[in-house]
Design a protein around this motif. Structure first.
Motif, mmCIF file in Angstrom:
data_model
loop_
_atom_site.group_PDB
_atom_site.id
_atom_site.type_symbol
_atom_site.label_atom_id
_atom_site.label_comp_id
_atom_site.label_asym_id
_atom_site.label_seq_id
_atom_site.Cartn_x
_atom_site.Cartn_y
_atom_site.Cartn_z
ATOM 1 N N GLU A 78 19.953 33.808 10.403
ATOM 2 C CA GLU A 78 19.482 32.985 11.510
ATOM 3 C C GLU A 78 18.561 31.883 10.990
ATOM 4 N N ASP A 79 18.453 30.810 11.752
ATOM 5 C CA ASP A 79 17.568 29.705 11.410
ATOM 6 C C ASP A 79 16.175 30.008 11.956
ATOM 7 N N PRO A 80 15.173 30.252 11.087
ATOM 8 C CA PRO A 80 13.827 30.578 11.566
ATOM 9 C C PRO A 80 13.242 29.529 12.496
ATOM 10 N N GLU A 81 13.520 28.246 12.212
ATOM 11 C CA GLU A 81 13.002 27.173 13.061
ATOM 12 C C GLU A 81 13.559 27.285 14.482
ATOM 13 N N GLU A 82 14.833 27.622 14.576
ATOM 14 C CA GLU A 82 15.465 27.765 15.888
ATOM 15 C C GLU A 82 14.907 28.991 16.616
ATOM 16 N N VAL A 83 14.714 30.071 15.876
ATOM 17 C CA VAL A 83 14.153 31.284 16.472
ATOM 18 C C VAL A 83 12.757 31.000 17.023
ATOM 19 N N ALA A 84 11.945 30.289 16.225
ATOM 20 C CA ALA A 84 10.582 29.972 16.637
ATOM 21 C C ALA A 84 10.579 29.062 17.861
ATOM 22 N N GLU A 88 8.899 29.834 21.615
ATOM 23 C CA GLU A 88 7.901 29.007 22.287
ATOM 24 C C GLU A 88 8.396 28.591 23.670
ATOM 25 N N ALA A 89 9.688 28.339 23.771
ATOM 26 C CA ALA A 89 10.253 27.950 25.066
ATOM 27 C C ALA A 89 10.163 29.091 26.062
ATOM 28 N N GLU A 90 10.072 30.320 25.550
ATOM 29 C CA GLU A 90 10.012 31.496 26.416
ATOM 30 C C GLU A 90 8.578 31.962 26.609
ATOM 31 N N ASN A 91 7.645 31.017 26.482
ATOM 32 C CA ASN A 91 6.253 31.232 26.859
ATOM 33 C C ASN A 91 5.420 32.047 25.884
ATOM 34 N N VAL A 92 5.855 32.169 24.614
ATOM 35 C CA VAL A 92 4.947 32.669 23.600
ATOM 36 C C VAL A 92 3.954 31.549 23.332
ATOM 37 N N GLU A 93 2.695 31.883 23.172
ATOM 38 C CA GLU A 93 1.663 30.861 23.020
ATOM 39 C C GLU A 93 1.959 29.940 21.843
ATOM 40 N N GLU A 94 2.374 30.535 20.720
ATOM 41 C CA GLU A 94 2.675 29.728 19.535
ATOM 42 C C GLU A 94 3.564 30.530 18.599
ATOM 43 N N ALA A 95 4.570 29.885 18.012
ATOM 44 C CA ALA A 95 5.442 30.518 17.029
ATOM 45 C C ALA A 95 5.510 29.605 15.817
ATOM 46 N N THR A 96 5.049 30.089 14.668
ATOM 47 C CA THR A 96 4.949 29.260 13.467
ATOM 48 C C THR A 96 5.826 29.826 12.359
ATOM 49 N N VAL A 97 6.647 28.957 11.769
ATOM 50 C CA VAL A 97 7.449 29.355 10.613
ATOM 51 C C VAL A 97 6.619 29.136 9.365
ATOM 52 N N GLU A 99 5.735 29.358 5.097
ATOM 53 C CA GLU A 99 6.418 28.870 3.905
ATOM 54 C C GLU A 99 7.428 29.882 3.363
ATOM 55 N N ASP A 100 7.138 31.162 3.516
ATOM 56 C CA ASP A 100 8.047 32.185 2.989
ATOM 57 C C ASP A 100 9.193 32.506 3.946
ATOM 58 N N GLY A 101 9.247 31.792 5.076
ATOM 59 C CA GLY A 101 10.316 32.013 6.033
ATOM 60 C C GLY A 101 9.986 33.014 7.122
ATOM 61 N N SER A 102 8.830 33.663 7.020
ATOM 62 C CA SER A 102 8.420 34.586 8.075
ATOM 63 C C SER A 102 7.977 33.790 9.299
ATOM 64 N N ILE A 103 7.906 34.458 10.432
ATOM 65 C CA ILE A 103 7.487 33.800 11.664
ATOM 66 C C ILE A 103 6.278 34.529 12.235
ATOM 67 N N THR A 104 5.250 33.756 12.567
ATOM 68 C CA THR A 104 4.048 34.327 13.167
ATOM 69 C C THR A 104 4.004 33.940 14.639
ATOM 70 N N TYR A 105 4.021 34.961 15.491
ATOM 71 C CA TYR A 105 3.881 34.755 16.921
ATOM 72 C C TYR A 105 2.414 34.928 17.289
ATOM 73 N N LYS A 106 1.869 33.970 17.995
ATOM 74 C CA LYS A 106 0.484 34.058 18.449
ATOM 75 C C LYS A 106 0.470 34.168 19.962
ATOM 76 N N MET A 107 -0.289 35.135 20.451
ATOM 77 C CA MET A 107 -0.391 35.329 21.896
ATOM 78 C C MET A 107 -1.760 35.887 22.230
ATOM 79 N N SER A 108 -2.141 35.771 23.467
ATOM 80 C CA SER A 108 -3.407 36.348 23.891
ATOM 81 C C SER A 108 -3.285 37.861 23.900
ATOM 82 N N LYS A 109 -4.444 38.527 23.922
ATOM 83 C CA LYS A 109 -4.407 39.978 24.011
ATOM 84 C C LYS A 109 -3.717 40.416 25.293
ATOM 85 N N ALA A 110 -3.929 39.647 26.346
ATOM 86 C CA ALA A 110 -3.289 39.973 27.619
ATOM 87 C C ALA A 110 -1.775 39.874 27.501
#
Length: 220
Positions: A78-84, A88-97, A99-110
């Protein structure tokens, strides 16, 4: 790690459950919290999470936000950029690709709390579907541990052994794995153990372990 493909393919559905309205929510703070100390503690938490290496899923639970980092091996093919972007379009606060290709999802505790609640709801719905749909008539009831790493499936043993009802364990293995991944389980060592028990005697006559079972199917 193609065994996780179905788990990650479903991630958009779960992440979509975290409404954008919750992005601005934070848990109530105690009046005695010192903002300077809180900032320092938050920075320390982020540094600790960043310092962790390896292929395991990293869940950094800071004071106000939760970061879930999923290794690149989970996005094989899969394309990590497309996944991220989809996340984000589905209301995750932030999705960052990264350098190693991993994806970090950032969201509030809530948001993370709601995500885990939705995942738990999905597991319970899967259990109910298996026992109530009539598609797996030998399965009478399903018990689960609090974090869904262990299931006991109570069956009419004779009927079970003369049917294809064992396919239901794949659903339990997948939803249990999915729950653990987003709750911070190590991607290389977590297990979902499913015990098949004779409903009449209580005897456990078979044990199936995921994701090991998926690996074995892939080798056949």
């Amino acid at each position: 790690m193609k065994k996780f493909a179905m788990i990650l393919a479903a991630s958009g559905l779960a992440l979509a459950a975290c409404s954008g309205d919750n992005a601005s929510e934070t848990e109530p703070k105690e009046e005695t919290v010192n903002t300077e100390e809180a900032a320092q503690e938050s920075e320390t938490a982020e540094e600790t999470g960043t310092a962790e290496e390896g292929e395991g899923v990293n869940v950094d639970k800071g004071l106000f936000n939760v970061e879930v980092t999923i290794p690149p091996s989970f996005f094989e093919g899969e394309d990590p950029e497309e996944v991220a972007a989809n996340s984000e379009a589905e209301n995750v606060e932030e999705a960052t690709v990264n350098e190693d290709g991993s994806i970090t999802y950032k969201m509030s505790k809530a948001q993370h709390k709601e995500l885990m609640a939705e995942l738990a709801k999905s597991v319970e719905e899967a259990k109910n579907e298996i026992t109530e749909s009539g598609d797996f008539p030998s399965i009478q009831s399903i018990e689960a541990s609090d974090n869904y790493d262990n299931f006991t499936v109570n069956v009419d043993r004779e009927a079970y052994e003369n049917s294809f009802d064992g396919f239901a364990t794949m659903t339990l293995g997948m939803v249990g794995s999915f729950y653990q991944v987003y709750d911070g389980a190590d991607a290389d060592s977590f297990e979902v153990v499913i015990e098949m028990a004779d409903a009449e005697t209580g005897e456990v006559f078979d044990t199936i372990t995921y994701p090991e079972a998926l690996e074995e199917m892939g080798e056949e």
